[in-house]
Design a protein around this motif. Structure first.
Motif, PDB file in Angstrom:
ATOM      1  N   LEU A  76       8.216  13.290   2.491  1.00  0.00           N
ATOM      2  CA  LEU A  76       6.975  12.567   2.210  1.00  0.00           C
ATOM      3  C   LEU A  76       7.141  11.044   2.295  1.00  0.00           C
ATOM      4  CD1 LEU A  76       4.003  13.112   1.444  1.00  0.00           C
ATOM      5  CD2 LEU A  76       4.688  12.927  -0.941  1.00  0.00           C
ATOM      6  N   PRO A  77       8.200  10.475   1.691  1.00  0.00           N
ATOM      7  CA  PRO A  77       8.359   9.020   1.808  1.00  0.00           C
ATOM      8  C   PRO A  77       8.453   8.561   3.264  1.00  0.00           C
ATOM      9  CG  PRO A  77       9.801   9.880   0.104  1.00  0.00           C
ATOM     10  CD  PRO A  77       9.229  11.070   0.823  1.00  0.00           C
ATOM     11  N   LEU A 117       5.060   8.511   4.887  1.00  0.00           N
ATOM     12  CA  LEU A 117       4.278   7.338   4.512  1.00  0.00           C
ATOM     13  C   LEU A 117       4.732   6.093   5.259  1.00  0.00           C
ATOM     14  CD1 LEU A 117       4.241   8.039   0.695  1.00  0.00           C
ATOM     15  CD2 LEU A 117       2.252   8.093   2.193  1.00  0.00           C
ATOM     16  N   ASP A 118       6.013   6.033   5.540  1.00  0.00           N
ATOM     17  CA  ASP A 118       6.561   4.854   6.209  1.00  0.00           C
ATOM     18  C   ASP A 118       6.639   5.030   7.716  1.00  0.00           C
ATOM     19  OD1 ASP A 118       6.836   3.307   3.927  1.00  0.00           O
ATOM     20  OD2 ASP A 118       8.647   4.386   3.348  1.00  0.00           O
ATOM     21  N   GLU A 142       8.183   7.110   9.608  1.00  0.00           N
ATOM     22  CA  GLU A 142       9.556   7.217  10.109  1.00  0.00           C
ATOM     23  C   GLU A 142       9.883   8.618  10.594  1.00  0.00           C
ATOM     24  OE1 GLU A 142      11.795   5.918   6.730  1.00  0.00           O
ATOM     25  OE2 GLU A 142      11.423   3.793   7.125  1.00  0.00           O
ATOM     26  N   PRO A 177      -2.892  16.561  -1.740  1.00  0.00           N
ATOM     27  CA  PRO A 177      -3.511  15.429  -2.458  1.00  0.00           C
ATOM     28  C   PRO A 177      -2.577  14.227  -2.596  1.00  0.00           C
ATOM     29  CG  PRO A 177      -3.967  17.493  -3.587  1.00  0.00           C
ATOM     30  CD  PRO A 177      -2.969  17.812  -2.511  1.00  0.00           C
ATOM     31  N   VAL A 178      -1.290  14.495  -2.819  1.00  0.00           N
ATOM     32  CA  VAL A 178      -0.354  13.363  -2.951  1.00  0.00           C
ATOM     33  C   VAL A 178      -0.320  12.565  -1.656  1.00  0.00           C
ATOM     34  CG1 VAL A 178       2.068  12.708  -3.257  1.00  0.00           C
ATOM     35  CG2 VAL A 178       1.077  14.493  -4.689  1.00  0.00           C
ATOM     36  N   ASP A 227      -3.639  10.642  -1.153  1.00  0.00           N
ATOM     37  CA  ASP A 227      -3.768   9.516  -2.094  1.00  0.00           C
ATOM     38  C   ASP A 227      -2.853   8.359  -1.690  1.00  0.00           C
ATOM     39  OD1 ASP A 227      -5.592  10.896  -3.567  1.00  0.00           O
ATOM     40  OD2 ASP A 227      -4.189  11.500  -5.150  1.00  0.00           O
ATOM     41  N   LEU A 228      -1.595   8.695  -1.394  1.00  0.00           N
ATOM     42  CA  LEU A 228      -0.640   7.618  -1.109  1.00  0.00           C
ATOM     43  C   LEU A 228      -0.977   6.907   0.199  1.00  0.00           C
ATOM     44  CD1 LEU A 228       2.765   9.100  -2.361  1.00  0.00           C
ATOM     45  CD2 LEU A 228       1.110   7.683  -3.574  1.00  0.00           C
ATOM     46  N   ARG A 243      -4.004   6.537   1.305  1.00  0.00           N
ATOM     47  CA  ARG A 243      -5.177   5.724   0.946  1.00  0.00           C
ATOM     48  C   ARG A 243      -4.747   4.457   0.205  1.00  0.00           C
ATOM     49  NH1 ARG A 243      -9.762   7.843  -3.266  1.00  0.00           N
ATOM     50  NH2 ARG A 243     -11.280   6.169  -3.013  1.00  0.00           N
ATOM     51  N   PHE A 244      -3.809   4.612  -0.737  1.00  0.00           N
ATOM     52  CA  PHE A 244      -3.326   3.447  -1.487  1.00  0.00           C
ATOM     53  C   PHE A 244      -2.697   2.425  -0.548  1.00  0.00           C
ATOM     54  CE2 PHE A 244      -2.395   6.227  -5.452  1.00  0.00           C
ATOM     55  CZ  PHE A 244      -3.748   6.421  -5.612  1.00  0.00           C
ATOM     56  N   ARG A 245      -1.919   2.944   0.400  1.00  0.00           N
ATOM     57  CA  ARG A 245      -1.239   2.020   1.321  1.00  0.00           C
ATOM     58  C   ARG A 245      -2.251   1.179   2.080  1.00  0.00           C
ATOM     59  NH1 ARG A 245       3.686   2.230   4.957  1.00  0.00           N
ATOM     60  NH2 ARG A 245       3.178   0.071   4.666  1.00  0.00           N
ATOM     61  N   LEU A 266      -5.544  -0.272  -8.807  1.00  0.00           N
ATOM     62  CA  LEU A 266      -4.254  -0.318  -8.113  1.00  0.00           C
ATOM     63  C   LEU A 266      -3.533  -1.637  -8.403  1.00  0.00           C
ATOM     64  CD1 LEU A 266      -5.089   1.173  -4.589  1.00  0.00           C
ATOM     65  CD2 LEU A 266      -3.459   2.085  -6.229  1.00  0.00           C
ATOM     66  N   ARG A 282       6.850  -4.017   0.468  1.00  0.00           N
ATOM     67  CA  ARG A 282       6.625  -3.014   1.521  1.00  0.00           C
ATOM     68  C   ARG A 282       5.141  -2.702   1.709  1.00  0.00           C
ATOM     69  NH1 ARG A 282       6.439  -0.883   5.612  1.00  0.00           N
ATOM     70  NH2 ARG A 282       7.267   1.114   6.288  1.00  0.00           N
ATOM     71  N   HIS A 323       9.423   4.952  -3.446  1.00  0.00           N
ATOM     72  CA  HIS A 323       8.686   6.216  -3.619  1.00  0.00           C
ATOM     73  C   HIS A 323       8.336   6.447  -5.082  1.00  0.00           C
ATOM     74  CE1 HIS A 323       7.057   9.970  -2.386  1.00  0.00           C
ATOM     75  NE2 HIS A 323       7.889  10.683  -3.105  1.00  0.00           N
ATOM     76  N   ARG A 347       5.427   4.266  -5.921  1.00  0.00           N
ATOM     77  CA  ARG A 347       4.159   4.785  -5.390  1.00  0.00           C
ATOM     78  C   ARG A 347       3.640   5.928  -6.261  1.00  0.00           C
ATOM     79  NH1 ARG A 347       6.316   4.972   0.867  1.00  0.00           N
ATOM     80  NH2 ARG A 347       5.521   2.943   1.554  1.00  0.00           N
ATOM     81  N   ARG A 383       0.235   6.082  -8.477  1.00  0.00           N
ATOM     82  CA  ARG A 383      -0.753   7.182  -8.327  1.00  0.00           C
ATOM     83  C   ARG A 383      -1.105   7.776  -9.687  1.00  0.00           C
ATOM     84  NH1 ARG A 383      -0.503  13.014  -7.346  1.00  0.00           N
ATOM     85  NH2 ARG A 383      -2.407  13.626  -6.258  1.00  0.00           N
TER      86      ARG A 383
END
Lengths: 88, 184
Positions: free
Chosen positions: A12-13, A16-17, A19, A40-41, A44-45, A47-49, B126, B144, B170, B173, B177
């Motif tokens: 997952l990380p 998000l990046d 990679e 959902p995780v 959400d993440l 969206r946050f980014r 946030l 980041r 991570h 983050r 959340r």
């Protein structure tokens, strides 16, 4: 399912990046689409980014604060120059 | 060796003692550095002091800058180190609450209306959640996810190995959340 869940959790990380390889990304996405925990995780993440990156971009490269800093530097370097043995 | 950047020529001139070139570097990086530091220390006056001090140290140390990283990476590292040093010294409990505290004490229990207002509420939540992270986690997230630096650049600024940096990022983050869960 458990194997895919473990894969998703551990990657997952990197997802998000951005990679992951295309194949890894598709594999994780396929799992996340069905997994009530990972889906959902991930959403959400991501969206946050987007939101957080927008906050950073709202401060462009600029010099609004530069004048005060330069004034400080000029004062400080004058002090430096007055120190015994100063090279500057 | 870092790849060529627009800063390189200015850095080379500043290393020869050209104050004008260094002033141009200040103009290029002042606002972004201040924004990063401000997010780290949550205090405008202290952020201003740290930003000034960072550029002063950079000017005094620029001859020692070897170009192994980009100039802004080196500059941010000075600023982030100073900010974190001050945070540790002051150990402000209000800005370093744990996630457990956050979940027990919501900042704004009122749900926002639909649409754009919800988005604004989430953005505000946030920002608050980032402010409330422990500095060890806040710094990776700011560099980041807010500044948009690459993992390697951000890890270099924090002085962490990229693997350790990713782990903290991570965790940060996930903590954020959890802190904004009621806005989702």
């Amino acid at each position: 399912m458990r194997r895919e869940h473990r894969f998703s959790q551990s990657h997952l990380p990197a997802m998000l990046d951005d990679e992951l390889t295309t194949r890894q990304r598709r594999r994780l996405q396929a799992h996340a689409d069905d997994c009530p925990e990972c889906g959902p995780v991930l959403l959400d993440l991501l969206r946050f980014r987007r939101i957080l990156l927008g906050l950073g971009r709202s401060v462009g490269a600029g010099s609004a604060r530069a004048d005060g800093i330069l004034q400080y530097l000029r004062t400080a370097t004058v002090i430096d120059a007055q120190r015994p043995g100063s090279a500057s | 060796m870092a790849t060529d950047s627009p800063d390189d020529a200015l850095v080379a001139r500043a290393q020869q003692g050209d104050a004008g070139a260094f002033e141009e570097l200040v103009r290029l990086h002042a606002d972004r550095l201040h924004a990063v530091v401000q997010r780290l220390v949550n205090d405008e006056h202290e952020a201003q002091e740290i930003t000034q001090e960072t550029f002063l140290r950079a000017w005094r140390g620029i001859r020692g800058f070897k170009g192994e990283a980009q100039f802004f990476t080196w500059l941010y590292r000075i600023g982030v180190n100073e900010a974190n040093r001050r945070l540790k010294r002051t150990a402000n409990a209000a800005t370093q609450r744990s996630l457990e505290d956050l979940t027990q004490e919501p900042r704004d229990p009122a749900p926002g209306p639909e649409g754009q207002s919800e988005q604004r509420d989430l953005q505000t939540a946030l920002e608050a959640a980032v402010r409330d992270l422990h500095p060890d986690y806040r710094t990776p997230l700011i560099l980041r996810d807010i500044e948009g630096l690459s993992t390697n650049e951000a890890a270099a600024i924090t002085g962490l190995h990229p693997a350790a940096f990713k782990s903290r990022l991570h965790r940060a983050r996930l903590n954020v959340r959890e802190a904004v869960a009621k806005y989702l």
